[in-house]
Design an enzyme around this catalytic site. Structure first.
Site, PDB file in Angstrom:
ATOM      1  N   ASP A  80       0.838  -1.197   0.000  1.00  0.00           N
ATOM      2  CA  ASP A  80       0.000   0.000   0.000  1.00  0.00           C
ATOM      3  C   ASP A  80       0.878   1.253   0.000  1.00  0.00           C
ATOM      4  O   ASP A  80       2.009   1.220  -0.477  1.00  0.00           O
ATOM      5  CB  ASP A  80      -0.945  -0.038   1.210  1.00  0.00           C
ATOM      6  CG  ASP A  80      -2.314   0.515   0.888  1.00  0.00           C
ATOM      7  OD1 ASP A  80      -2.435   1.746   0.727  1.00  0.00           O
ATOM      8  OD2 ASP A  80      -3.280  -0.274   0.791  1.00  0.00           O
ATOM      9  N   HIS A  97      -3.893   5.913   3.575  1.00  0.00           N
ATOM     10  CA  HIS A  97      -4.600   4.706   3.154  1.00  0.00           C
ATOM     11  C   HIS A  97      -3.999   3.435   3.739  1.00  0.00           C
ATOM     12  O   HIS A  97      -4.714   2.597   4.289  1.00  0.00           O
ATOM     13  CB  HIS A  97      -4.601   4.637   1.621  1.00  0.00           C
ATOM     14  CG  HIS A  97      -5.468   3.571   1.056  1.00  0.00           C
ATOM     15  ND1 HIS A  97      -5.014   2.306   0.770  1.00  0.00           N
ATOM     16  CD2 HIS A  97      -6.786   3.582   0.719  1.00  0.00           C
ATOM     17  CE1 HIS A  97      -6.007   1.583   0.272  1.00  0.00           C
ATOM     18  NE2 HIS A  97      -7.084   2.332   0.228  1.00  0.00           N
ATOM     19  N   ASN A 148     -13.723   0.244  -7.353  1.00  0.00           N
ATOM     20  CA  ASN A 148     -14.752   1.140  -6.824  1.00  0.00           C
ATOM     21  C   ASN A 148     -15.457   1.974  -7.881  1.00  0.00           C
ATOM     22  O   ASN A 148     -16.012   3.019  -7.562  1.00  0.00           O
ATOM     23  CB  ASN A 148     -14.128   2.118  -5.810  1.00  0.00           C
ATOM     24  CG  ASN A 148     -13.649   1.435  -4.550  1.00  0.00           C
ATOM     25  OD1 ASN A 148     -14.001   0.294  -4.291  1.00  0.00           O
ATOM     26  ND2 ASN A 148     -12.841   2.127  -3.777  1.00  0.00           N
ATOM     27  N   SER A 193     -11.409  -1.406  -0.532  1.00  0.00           N
ATOM     28  CA  SER A 193     -10.176  -1.473   0.261  1.00  0.00           C
ATOM     29  C   SER A 193     -10.447  -2.083   1.630  1.00  0.00           C
ATOM     30  O   SER A 193      -9.752  -2.999   2.078  1.00  0.00           O
ATOM     31  CB  SER A 193      -9.581  -0.076   0.453  1.00  0.00           C
ATOM     32  OG  SER A 193      -8.794   0.328  -0.621  1.00  0.00           O
TER      33      SER A 193
END
Length: 448
Positions: free
Chosen positions: A54, A87, A175, A242
């Site tokens: 990430d 994130h 998404n 996520s």
């Protein structure tokens, strides 16, 4: 330019920050859905390493203190623990956060697990991070990202490497409400979608035949990095696949901790066989929900046969394509070109079909030549003229492979028999409408 996009809706960690730390746990509605007290009475994920590829993870966050292992930045800048956005910290917290003080802060689904932080790097280095994770003890690899510059063929080697070393790869579907994105659409990857508090599919969750499981992914409380991005404190709320991916990775860690001898496919089998069937869906897997919403306690406690080593990942991971097997597909923001992939390994079938159809012809010609030879000898005794004509016939018949028959040169569909001299079938590929694993349900809604 980064070749990966984090899987939260809109701006990273959109929404107002949680007011204070003592309200954080009350805001974690997924904890009630999972029934954490029951889950933790069986497993907390102790001893399982989950790699989080990430944007870097804040090792100083109080809810993650002591949970991070030495990690990896492919560029050598130490960004695995110097996050570029909040994130990665949020994803790690959903997996392994343990809170702090007397009930303050947030908790993840598998607080006993350890996090292996890996910076996602630039385009192409996610695969490098995957292989590094396998070589450094990861049992689960969480990828809450989608690529913008790669296709599933580019991830095939890394996924195969992970499966060969009994490491499970979990990735978010995307998404934008379109087809499942890369790397989640790579054969052998557990693709995850998101649901809301009512266990209804989140409106922007991507979907397709690659979908395998869903998990909470709407209005999710996560840890953040104070002063970085949209977070104004140490906690934020967000929507997206996520979060759902992180929860599925954590559930896999719980199962690995209780059943350490299971393969990744057998762990997925437990998650699939224990998932909650979505209301109103009559056939599973479904293109939006996969096999349903994860139920970690049931995955840990139900009497579920071990099953085959590859489990639901059987066709997906049995023989993943390499980059040379087909041109990489662009998985840009519109989701185009990321439909289902078929199982590779078609070449042997073509060869066997072709050689099998030629054998009877060869035998027939061989037998005919024997008979012809006898006739020619008999005729030669009676007449030199007739012998000459017979020899001319023999010369013609003795070269059955010389000229192609008069059949029209056409390409046949894969799987049909071909004939000598006919154009061979085209090189095998991956039919865009065929799912990457055995999928009995073909009438779900698909966006192409």
């Amino acid at each position: 330019m980064l070749g990966a996009t984090a899987l939260t809706a809109g701006v990273l960690f959109s929404g107002a920050p949680v007011a204070s730390a003592d309200q954080v746990r009350d805001g974690q509605w997924a904890n009630s859905y999972f029934g954490l007290d029951k889950v933790w009475s069986v497993s907390k994920g102790d001893g399982v390493v989950v790699a989080v590829i990430d944007t870097g993870i804040d090792a100083n966050h109080p809810d993650l203190a002591g949970s991070l292992l030495p990690g990896y930045d492919p560029d050598g800048n130490g960004r695995e623990t110097k996050p570029t956005t909040e994130h990665g910290t949020g994803i790690a917290s959903l997996i392994a956060a343990h809170g702090h003080g007397n009930g303050a802060g947030m908790v993840g689904l598998a607080p006993g697990a350890k996090i292996l932080p890996i910076y996602r790097g630039d385009s192409g280095t996610i695969q490098e991070g995957m292989k590094w994770a396998v070589d450094h003890g990861a049992k689960v690899i969480n990828i809450s990202q989608v690529t913008t510059t790669s296709g599933p063929a580019d991830f095939a080697d890394a996924v195969s490497y992970a499966l060969q070393h009994k490491v499970l790869v979990v990735a978010g579907a995307g998404n934008d409400g379109g087809p499942v994105r890369t790397p989640a659409n790579t054969p052998g990857v557990l693709a995850v979608g998101a649901v809301d508090q009512n266990q209804k599919i989140w409106a922007q969750s991507n979907y397709g035949p690659e979908m395998m499981l869903t998990a909470p992914g709407a209005d999710i409380v996560m840890a953040g990095v104070e002063g970085l991005g949209s977070c104004q404190g140490q906690y934020c709320k967000a929507d997206g696949t996520s979060a759902a991916t992180a929860y599925v990775s954590a559930a896999a860690a719980l199962v690995f901790a209780k059943y350490p001898d299971l393969t990744p496919g057998q762990v997925v089998n437990r998650l699939v066989k224990s998932a909650a069937a979505p209301a109103g869906v009559s056939k599973l897997p479904d293109n939006h929900y996969g096999y349903g919403v994860i139920r970690p306690y049931e995955a840990l406690t139900k009497d579920i046969p071990v099953g085959s080593a590859q489990g639901p990942l059987a066709a997906a991971g049995a023989s993943a394509p390499t980059a040379s097997a087909g041109a990489p597909q662009d998985s840009g923001s519109d989701g185009a070109g990321t439909g289902g992939l078929g199982s590779p390994g078609a070449t042997p079938g073509i060869k066997q079909s072709s050689s099998g159809s030629a054998l009877p012809m060869i035998l027939a010609i061989g037998g005919g030549l024997v008979v012809l030879l006898i006739v020619v000898i008999a005729v030669a005794v009676s007449s030199s003229r007739r012998r000459s004509r017979a020899q001319g016939f023999q010369a013609q018949a003795g070269t059955p492979y010389g000229a192609a028959p008069g059949w029209p040169p056409q390409q046949q569909p894969y799987g049909q028999q071909s004939h000598p001299g006919q154009q061979p079938p085209p090189p095998y590929g991956y039919p865009p409408q065929q799912p990457p694993y055995n999928n009995p349900y073909q009438d779900g809604n698909q966006s192409r």
